[in-house]
Design a protein around this motif. Structure first.
Motif, PDB file in Angstrom:
ATOM      1  N   PHE A 108       0.804  -1.219   0.000  1.00 13.44           N
ATOM      2  CA  PHE A 108       0.000   0.000   0.000  1.00 13.44           C
ATOM      3  C   PHE A 108       0.842   1.278   0.000  1.00 13.44           C
ATOM      4  O   PHE A 108       0.306   2.361  -0.179  1.00 13.44           O
ATOM      5  CB  PHE A 108      -1.005  -0.014   1.153  1.00 13.44           C
ATOM      6  CG  PHE A 108      -2.156  -0.947   0.889  1.00 13.44           C
ATOM      7  CD1 PHE A 108      -3.171  -0.592   0.012  1.00 13.44           C
ATOM      8  CD2 PHE A 108      -2.205  -2.184   1.494  1.00 13.44           C
ATOM      9  CE1 PHE A 108      -4.223  -1.455  -0.255  1.00 13.44           C
ATOM     10  CE2 PHE A 108      -3.253  -3.058   1.237  1.00 13.44           C
ATOM     11  CZ  PHE A 108      -4.265  -2.695   0.365  1.00 13.44           C
ATOM     12  N   GLY A 109       2.135   1.176   0.143  1.00 13.63           N
ATOM     13  CA  GLY A 109       3.000   2.338  -0.026  1.00 13.63           C
ATOM     14  C   GLY A 109       3.133   2.714  -1.498  1.00 13.63           C
ATOM     15  O   GLY A 109       3.336   3.874  -1.841  1.00 13.63           O
ATOM     16  N   ARG A 110       3.001   1.720  -2.375  1.00 14.98           N
ATOM     17  CA  ARG A 110       3.161   1.938  -3.814  1.00 14.98           C
ATOM     18  C   ARG A 110       1.895   1.672  -4.621  1.00 14.98           C
ATOM     19  O   ARG A 110       1.800   2.094  -5.763  1.00 14.98           O
ATOM     20  CB  ARG A 110       4.272   1.036  -4.354  1.00 14.98           C
ATOM     21  CG  ARG A 110       5.618   1.316  -3.753  1.00 14.98           C
ATOM     22  CD  ARG A 110       6.707   0.388  -4.263  1.00 14.98           C
ATOM     23  NE  ARG A 110       6.188  -0.931  -4.617  1.00 14.98           N
ATOM     24  CZ  ARG A 110       6.648  -1.680  -5.602  1.00 14.98           C
ATOM     25  NH1 ARG A 110       7.643  -1.257  -6.335  1.00 14.98           N
ATOM     26  NH2 ARG A 110       6.140  -2.854  -5.864  1.00 14.98           N
ATOM     27  N   GLN A 111       0.929   0.944  -4.040  1.00 20.43           N
ATOM     28  CA  GLN A 111      -0.251   0.529  -4.790  1.00 20.43           C
ATOM     29  C   GLN A 111      -1.530   0.785  -3.996  1.00 20.43           C
ATOM     30  O   GLN A 111      -1.488   0.952  -2.774  1.00 20.43           O
ATOM     31  CB  GLN A 111      -0.170  -0.975  -5.097  1.00 20.43           C
ATOM     32  CG  GLN A 111       1.065  -1.350  -5.879  1.00 20.43           C
ATOM     33  CD  GLN A 111       1.344  -2.842  -5.820  1.00 20.43           C
ATOM     34  OE1 GLN A 111       1.165  -3.479  -4.786  1.00 20.43           O
ATOM     35  NE2 GLN A 111       1.796  -3.398  -6.930  1.00 20.43           N
ATOM     36  N   VAL A 112      -2.648   0.790  -4.699  1.00 16.88           N
ATOM     37  CA  VAL A 112      -3.980   0.799  -4.085  1.00 16.88           C
ATOM     38  C   VAL A 112      -4.782  -0.294  -4.780  1.00 16.88           C
ATOM     39  O   VAL A 112      -4.384  -0.804  -5.834  1.00 16.88           O
ATOM     40  CB  VAL A 112      -4.701   2.159  -4.235  1.00 16.88           C
ATOM     41  CG1 VAL A 112      -3.956   3.258  -3.489  1.00 16.88           C
ATOM     42  CG2 VAL A 112      -4.918   2.516  -5.688  1.00 16.88           C
ATOM     43  N   LEU A 113      -5.895  -0.640  -4.190  1.00 17.73           N
ATOM     44  CA  LEU A 113      -6.836  -1.543  -4.831  1.00 17.73           C
ATOM     45  C   LEU A 113      -8.081  -0.742  -5.185  1.00 17.73           C
ATOM     46  O   LEU A 113      -8.454   0.175  -4.454  1.00 17.73           O
ATOM     47  CB  LEU A 113      -7.213  -2.706  -3.903  1.00 17.73           C
ATOM     48  CG  LEU A 113      -6.076  -3.644  -3.495  1.00 17.73           C
ATOM     49  CD1 LEU A 113      -6.604  -4.726  -2.558  1.00 17.73           C
ATOM     50  CD2 LEU A 113      -5.417  -4.276  -4.710  1.00 17.73           C
ATOM     51  N   VAL A 114      -8.693  -1.074  -6.292  1.00 21.08           N
ATOM     52  CA  VAL A 114      -9.958  -0.459  -6.683  1.00 21.08           C
ATOM     53  C   VAL A 114     -10.966  -1.588  -6.800  1.00 21.08           C
ATOM     54  O   VAL A 114     -10.801  -2.497  -7.614  1.00 21.08           O
ATOM     55  CB  VAL A 114      -9.850   0.308  -8.021  1.00 21.08           C
ATOM     56  CG1 VAL A 114     -11.208   0.864  -8.428  1.00 21.08           C
ATOM     57  CG2 VAL A 114      -8.814   1.423  -7.914  1.00 21.08           C
ATOM     58  N   GLY A 115     -11.992  -1.542  -5.953  1.00 19.50           N
ATOM     59  CA  GLY A 115     -13.057  -2.539  -5.992  1.00 19.50           C
ATOM     60  C   GLY A 115     -14.260  -1.974  -6.712  1.00 19.50           C
ATOM     61  O   GLY A 115     -14.612  -0.806  -6.523  1.00 19.50           O
ATOM     62  N   TRP A 116     -14.894  -2.801  -7.546  1.00 19.90           N
ATOM     63  CA  TRP A 116     -16.045  -2.332  -8.317  1.00 19.90           C
ATOM     64  C   TRP A 116     -17.016  -3.489  -8.494  1.00 19.90           C
ATOM     65  O   TRP A 116     -16.634  -4.583  -8.902  1.00 19.90           O
ATOM     66  CB  TRP A 116     -15.584  -1.864  -9.692  1.00 19.90           C
ATOM     67  CG  TRP A 116     -16.466  -0.837 -10.333  1.00 19.90           C
ATOM     68  CD1 TRP A 116     -17.822  -0.873 -10.465  1.00 19.90           C
ATOM     69  CD2 TRP A 116     -16.047   0.379 -10.937  1.00 19.90           C
ATOM     70  NE1 TRP A 116     -18.274   0.246 -11.116  1.00 19.90           N
ATOM     71  CE2 TRP A 116     -17.193   1.031 -11.416  1.00 19.90           C
ATOM     72  CE3 TRP A 116     -14.808   0.971 -11.123  1.00 19.90           C
ATOM     73  CZ2 TRP A 116     -17.146   2.253 -12.080  1.00 19.90           C
ATOM     74  CZ3 TRP A 116     -14.758   2.173 -11.780  1.00 19.90           C
ATOM     75  CH2 TRP A 116     -15.919   2.817 -12.250  1.00 19.90           C
ATOM     76  N   THR A 117     -18.266  -3.253  -8.175  1.00 20.90           N
ATOM     77  CA  THR A 117     -19.333  -4.229  -8.396  1.00 20.90           C
ATOM     78  C   THR A 117     -20.437  -3.547  -9.198  1.00 20.90           C
ATOM     79  O   THR A 117     -20.832  -2.429  -8.877  1.00 20.90           O
ATOM     80  CB  THR A 117     -19.898  -4.754  -7.058  1.00 20.90           C
ATOM     81  OG1 THR A 117     -18.840  -5.404  -6.347  1.00 20.90           O
ATOM     82  CG2 THR A 117     -21.010  -5.753  -7.278  1.00 20.90           C
ATOM     83  N   ALA A 118     -20.891  -4.230 -10.247  1.00 17.87           N
ATOM     84  CA  ALA A 118     -21.921  -3.650 -11.114  1.00 17.87           C
ATOM     85  C   ALA A 118     -22.806  -4.755 -11.685  1.00 17.87           C
ATOM     86  O   ALA A 118     -22.366  -5.891 -11.849  1.00 17.87           O
ATOM     87  CB  ALA A 118     -21.275  -2.870 -12.260  1.00 17.87           C
ATOM     88  N   THR A 119     -24.012  -4.393 -11.994  1.00 20.75           N
ATOM     89  CA  THR A 119     -24.929  -5.303 -12.670  1.00 20.75           C
ATOM     90  C   THR A 119     -24.571  -5.321 -14.149  1.00 20.75           C
ATOM     91  O   THR A 119     -24.330  -4.274 -14.745  1.00 20.75           O
ATOM     92  CB  THR A 119     -26.381  -4.825 -12.484  1.00 20.75           C
ATOM     93  OG1 THR A 119     -26.651  -4.747 -11.089  1.00 20.75           O
ATOM     94  CG2 THR A 119     -27.368  -5.770 -13.142  1.00 20.75           C
TER      95      THR A 119
END
Length: 174
Positions: A108-119
């Motif tokens: 997490f010092g260099r990266q992030v996560l992106v979470g996405w939920t969609a129909t």
């Protein structure tokens, strides 16, 4: 013979409906995807972007009729990952565990996560990509043409691992 035809037609119709809008494996991975473990992320699950910069590191992918409500979030640390994964909680404990594991493997010092939920409508997503263009984040989903009959909508839940500098300070989700 008169009763055989309607029963046969009913059986064929139900089989076709089940094939078009049926359940996926309990792991959330598309059934029959060769060379992938249930629920594992792979390059074959990355859609081709239409513009902007593609983010192609998928760390979680699920296409199923079940899943948390539609939403998206940039996850900056393990605590945010835990809270995001909790949305999968009792409905899919394996998904929750895989998302938490993705957070454990993220710097997490260099990266992030992106979470996405969609129909995704009446056909299950086969791949997903996150497109970053300026301050805008867009989810691109690849999926087959939906069947003419639909009994249940599918959802896609995906978590991308992204270099921290590629995510804008105030992202606009589109």
């Amino acid at each position: 013979m008169g009763r055989t035809v309607p029963v046969t037609v009913l059986a064929v119709t139900l089989a076709m409906l089940g094939a078009g809008c049926g359940e996926r494996s309990g792991s959330g991975a598309p059934d029959g995807v060769p060379g992938t473990a249930p629920g594992s992320a792979s390059a074959s699950r990355t859609a081709q972007p239409s513009g902007g910069a593609a983010v192609d590191r998928v760390v979680f992918f699920s296409a199923a009729p079940k899943g948390p409500t539609d939403g998206h979030q940039v996850l900056h640390d393990r605590a945010e990952v835990e809270r995001y994964a909790a949305a999968f909680g009792p409905g899919d404990p394996q998904a929750r565990a895989r998302i938490v594991a993705a957070g454990s493997g993220t710097d997490f010092g260099r990266q992030v996560l992106v979470g996405w939920t969609a129909t995704t409508g009446c056909s299950a997503a086969t791949a997903a990509a996150l497109e970053v263009s300026g301050s805008r984040l867009e989810l691109r989903v690849s999926q087959p043409e939906p069947p003419p009959e639909c009994l249940r909508a599918f959802r896609v839940s995906v978590v991308f691992q992204v270099a921290r500098e590629r995510i804008p300070a105030q992202p606009v989700f589109g």
